[in-house]
Design a protein around this motif. Structure first.
Motif, PDB file in Angstrom:
ATOM      1  N   ALA A 126       0.816  -1.216   0.000  1.00 52.38           N
ATOM      2  CA  ALA A 126       0.000   0.000   0.000  1.00 52.38           C
ATOM      3  C   ALA A 126       0.850   1.268   0.000  1.00 52.38           C
ATOM      4  O   ALA A 126       0.343   2.351  -0.250  1.00 52.38           O
ATOM      5  N   HIS A 127       2.152   1.144   0.276  1.00 54.18           N
ATOM      6  CA  HIS A 127       3.021   2.318   0.350  1.00 54.18           C
ATOM      7  C   HIS A 127       3.799   2.571  -0.936  1.00 54.18           C
ATOM      8  O   HIS A 127       4.033   3.716  -1.295  1.00 54.18           O
ATOM      9  N   CYS A 128       4.212   1.492  -1.634  1.00 52.48           N
ATOM     10  CA  CYS A 128       5.054   1.695  -2.820  1.00 52.48           C
ATOM     11  C   CYS A 128       4.522   1.016  -4.083  1.00 52.48           C
ATOM     12  O   CYS A 128       5.138   1.124  -5.133  1.00 52.48           O
ATOM     13  N   ARG A 129       3.412   0.317  -3.988  1.00 51.77           N
ATOM     14  CA  ARG A 129       2.756  -0.360  -5.109  1.00 51.77           C
ATOM     15  C   ARG A 129       3.576  -1.502  -5.699  1.00 51.77           C
ATOM     16  O   ARG A 129       3.405  -1.887  -6.847  1.00 51.77           O
ATOM     17  N   ARG A 130       4.461  -2.059  -4.913  1.00 52.14           N
ATOM     18  CA  ARG A 130       5.198  -3.240  -5.374  1.00 52.14           C
ATOM     19  C   ARG A 130       4.362  -4.479  -5.105  1.00 52.14           C
ATOM     20  O   ARG A 130       3.675  -4.573  -4.108  1.00 52.14           O
ATOM     21  N   ARG A 131       4.472  -5.451  -5.996  1.00 48.26           N
ATOM     22  CA  ARG A 131       3.814  -6.741  -5.791  1.00 48.26           C
ATOM     23  C   ARG A 131       4.538  -7.437  -4.647  1.00 48.26           C
ATOM     24  O   ARG A 131       5.770  -7.477  -4.613  1.00 48.26           O
TER      25      ARG A 131
ATOM     26  N   GLY B  85      -2.766 -18.774   8.960  1.00 50.80           N
ATOM     27  CA  GLY B  85      -2.843 -17.363   8.574  1.00 50.80           C
ATOM     28  C   GLY B  85      -2.073 -17.106   7.299  1.00 50.80           C
ATOM     29  O   GLY B  85      -1.985 -17.970   6.442  1.00 50.80           O
ATOM     30  N   TRP B  86      -1.486 -15.923   7.190  1.00 48.57           N
ATOM     31  CA  TRP B  86      -0.732 -15.548   6.002  1.00 48.57           C
ATOM     32  C   TRP B  86       0.356 -14.561   6.370  1.00 48.57           C
ATOM     33  O   TRP B  86       0.325 -13.942   7.417  1.00 48.57           O
ATOM     34  N   SER B  87       1.325 -14.419   5.463  1.00 51.21           N
ATOM     35  CA  SER B  87       2.348 -13.380   5.584  1.00 51.21           C
ATOM     36  C   SER B  87       2.596 -12.820   4.196  1.00 51.21           C
ATOM     37  O   SER B  87       2.467 -13.521   3.198  1.00 51.21           O
ATOM     38  N   ALA B  88       2.888 -11.525   4.139  1.00 54.41           N
ATOM     39  CA  ALA B  88       3.180 -10.850   2.878  1.00 54.41           C
ATOM     40  C   ALA B  88       4.434 -10.015   3.082  1.00 54.41           C
ATOM     41  O   ALA B  88       4.573  -9.341   4.095  1.00 54.41           O
ATOM     42  N   VAL B  89       5.347 -10.073   2.114  1.00 53.11           N
ATOM     43  CA  VAL B  89       6.618  -9.378   2.243  1.00 53.11           C
ATOM     44  C   VAL B  89       6.816  -8.428   1.061  1.00 53.11           C
ATOM     45  O   VAL B  89       6.747  -8.826  -0.091  1.00 53.11           O
ATOM     46  N   CYS B  90       7.071  -7.158   1.390  1.00 49.71           N
ATOM     47  CA  CYS B  90       7.474  -6.151   0.408  1.00 49.71           C
ATOM     48  C   CYS B  90       8.989  -6.005   0.548  1.00 49.71           C
ATOM     49  O   CYS B  90       9.489  -5.883   1.665  1.00 49.71           O
ATOM     50  N   VAL B  91       9.705  -5.993  -0.562  1.00 49.96           N
ATOM     51  CA  VAL B  91      11.161  -5.880  -0.483  1.00 49.96           C
ATOM     52  C   VAL B  91      11.593  -4.544   0.106  1.00 49.96           C
ATOM     53  O   VAL B  91      12.665  -4.438   0.679  1.00 49.96           O
ATOM     54  N   GLU B  92      10.770  -3.519   0.008  1.00 46.37           N
ATOM     55  CA  GLU B  92      11.102  -2.201   0.533  1.00 46.37           C
ATOM     56  C   GLU B  92      10.603  -1.985   1.955  1.00 46.37           C
ATOM     57  O   GLU B  92      11.282  -1.370   2.765  1.00 46.37           O
ATOM     58  N   HIS B  93       9.404  -2.470   2.279  1.00 49.15           N
ATOM     59  CA  HIS B  93       8.762  -2.154   3.562  1.00 49.15           C
ATOM     60  C   HIS B  93       8.644  -3.320   4.533  1.00 49.15           C
ATOM     61  O   HIS B  93       8.100  -3.155   5.616  1.00 49.15           O
ATOM     62  N   GLY B  94       9.119  -4.493   4.164  1.00 46.64           N
ATOM     63  CA  GLY B  94       9.148  -5.613   5.093  1.00 46.64           C
ATOM     64  C   GLY B  94       7.891  -6.454   5.099  1.00 46.64           C
ATOM     65  O   GLY B  94       7.101  -6.444   4.158  1.00 46.64           O
ATOM     66  N   GLU B  95       7.696  -7.165   6.201  1.00 45.97           N
ATOM     67  CA  GLU B  95       6.667  -8.188   6.311  1.00 45.97           C
ATOM     68  C   GLU B  95       5.474  -7.724   7.129  1.00 45.97           C
ATOM     69  O   GLU B  95       5.624  -7.009   8.112  1.00 45.97           O
ATOM     70  N   ILE B  96       4.280  -8.162   6.694  1.00 50.51           N
ATOM     71  CA  ILE B  96       3.076  -8.013   7.502  1.00 50.51           C
ATOM     72  C   ILE B  96       2.448  -9.395   7.625  1.00 50.51           C
ATOM     73  O   ILE B  96       2.649 -10.258   6.777  1.00 50.51           O
ATOM     74  N   ARG B  97       1.715  -9.628   8.695  1.00 45.92           N
ATOM     75  CA  ARG B  97       1.090 -10.929   8.931  1.00 45.92           C
ATOM     76  C   ARG B  97      -0.391 -10.742   9.249  1.00 45.92           C
ATOM     77  O   ARG B  97      -0.801  -9.713   9.735  1.00 45.92           O
ATOM     78  N   GLY B  98      -1.141 -11.805   9.014  1.00 44.89           N
ATOM     79  CA  GLY B  98      -2.562 -11.769   9.338  1.00 44.89           C
ATOM     80  C   GLY B  98      -3.071 -13.123   9.710  1.00 44.89           C
ATOM     81  O   GLY B  98      -2.409 -14.115   9.647  1.00 44.89           O
TER      82      GLY B  98
END
Length: 69
Positions: free
Chosen positions: A42-47, A56-69
């Protein structure tokens, strides 16, 4: 916190479709996000790299790091 310890910038992109949040309401995206993880940063529009597991799940942006849910 954002860069240099300042406040984090408001997200500019939809984390589901990757389009600008200013482009209009993302009601369908918000409804879908209740059931699935984000796909775009949501911050840099990178996939993001997303991993879904039974707990659950985890998502990693190379610029902004990991978020979990």
């Amino acid at each position: 916190m954002g860069p240099a310890g300042g406040p984090a910038a408001a997200p500019g992109w939809c984390d589901r479709c990757g389009e600008s949040v200013a482009a209009g309401p993302h009601e369908a995206c918000a409804a879908a996000r209740a059931l699935e993880p984000p796909r775009w940063c949501a911050h840099c529009r990178r996939r993001m790299k997303v991993q879904v597991v039974p707990a659950g799940w985890s998502a990693v942006c190379v610029e902004h790091g990991e978020i979990r849910g």
